[in-house]
Scaffold this active site. Sequence first.
Site, short mmCIF file in Angstrom:
data_model
loop_
_atom_site.label_atom_id
_atom_site.label_comp_id
_atom_site.label_asym_id
_atom_site.label_seq_id
_atom_site.Cartn_x
_atom_site.Cartn_y
_atom_site.Cartn_z
N ARG A 121 0.87 -1.18 0.00
CA ARG A 121 0.00 0.00 0.00
C ARG A 121 0.90 1.22 0.00
O ARG A 121 1.67 1.44 0.95
CB ARG A 121 -0.89 -0.03 1.24
CG ARG A 121 -2.06 0.93 1.21
CD ARG A 121 -3.14 0.49 0.26
NE ARG A 121 -4.39 1.24 0.49
CZ ARG A 121 -5.33 1.37 -0.41
NH1 ARG A 121 -5.21 0.79 -1.59
NH2 ARG A 121 -6.43 2.04 -0.13
N ASP B 64 -14.76 3.34 4.97
CA ASP B 64 -15.13 2.98 3.60
C ASP B 64 -15.81 1.62 3.63
O ASP B 64 -15.39 0.67 2.98
CB ASP B 64 -13.90 2.97 2.70
CG ASP B 64 -14.25 3.07 1.21
OD1 ASP B 64 -15.45 3.14 0.89
OD2 ASP B 64 -13.32 3.08 0.38
N ASN C 97 -14.71 -3.47 -0.72
CA ASN C 97 -13.46 -3.46 0.03
C ASN C 97 -13.29 -4.72 0.86
O ASN C 97 -12.60 -4.72 1.88
CB ASN C 97 -13.40 -2.24 0.95
CG ASN C 97 -13.13 -0.96 0.18
OD1 ASN C 97 -12.50 -0.99 -0.88
ND2 ASN C 97 -13.61 0.16 0.69
N GLU D 163 -8.13 3.73 5.16
CA GLU D 163 -7.60 5.09 5.21
C GLU D 163 -8.63 6.12 5.67
O GLU D 163 -8.26 7.22 6.08
CB GLU D 163 -7.04 5.49 3.86
CG GLU D 163 -8.03 5.55 2.73
CD GLU D 163 -7.35 5.69 1.38
OE1 GLU D 163 -6.16 6.06 1.35
OE2 GLU D 163 -8.00 5.45 0.35
#
Length: 364
Positions: free
Chosen positions: A67, A233, A238, A253
Amino acid sequence: MATAPRPRTSTRDPQEIGRRLTAWLDTRLPGAKATGVTVPASNGMSSETLLFDIEHPEPPFTACALRLAADPGAYTVFPVYDLPRQYRTMRLVAEHSDLPVPKVRWLEEDPGPLGAPFFVMERVEGRVPPDVMPYTYEGNWLHAASDAEREHLEAVSVGLLARLHDQVPLAEAEFLALPGEGDTLRRHVTAQRAYYDWVVAGVARSPLIEAAFDRLEERWPRDPGPPVFNWGDARIGNVIYDGFDPVAVLDWEMAALAPREVDLGWTVYLHRFFQDLTVAFGQPGLPEFFRRDRVEARYGQLTGHTPRDMDFHTLYAALRHAIVMLRIAYRQVHFGEVAVPADPDTLILHHGSLRAMVQGSYWD
């Protein structure tokens, strides 16, 4: 959806990243080499994910995901990419909940090796409901599943959110508290206003987004409720699934402290975003999947908390998503992929549904 160019998600060269990553790996695992560095087709437009394998005589693990903070020269979607915060968040969730979170291995805060901070985690195999084209469109594994299989996926996915909210202790998550005055909902909305101001600096503002902020103030909950750890999120795009069961929860995040309904509203609306687009392009989509009433009821059964003020929270989710969509659209303008229309609100892909929410007619 069918004709618009897909926004570019990276300006980096995977081969160059691979060379630099091998040099860095040798400092952590002498003799190791990074091979097969690729940018997945599903890569988002915020932090970048790269996949690679470690070639080593005796590796503790081989398949990895990296990431990487967004390239600051690539007209980033968000103003700040705090990779140490993401790394710490994933460790916290893994330590204090039973959610399947990929094991994080290394954090590199020095931007020197790859041009930006990054962390490395173990790669989890499985399948993800696609964003492009959305899983609500025909032709993908989730759309082709049976009603029973989708209902199972829905149930276990809502369960992820319920367990996250109930299991992660606030005392351990204080580093996720947003700055500012007031309760956590007020701070959350204040942070979104600041983000919007950043997005429209030097470009046309959005009257629709500003009307949505005004509508939020008119409908502000009398009692927002206590905060919990929010994923941020929270959506099935995801999550990696093995069959129809989650094996990895990704993209932390946007994690923050906020009322439960902030996450829940995002979950409900992000599905509706895809469903609305699918219907607009002439397909039925998945009208019985992730229905708001069923999601709210299931969450209540699992947690003992009855979701409240959900009209407010789905409006807030649509507003938050609109700001991201506006930034992505201006990013496309920056790269010459689209032109600026006379009405900047039309840059927001779901401007029709957001306007209906502002007017109070969307859920009628």
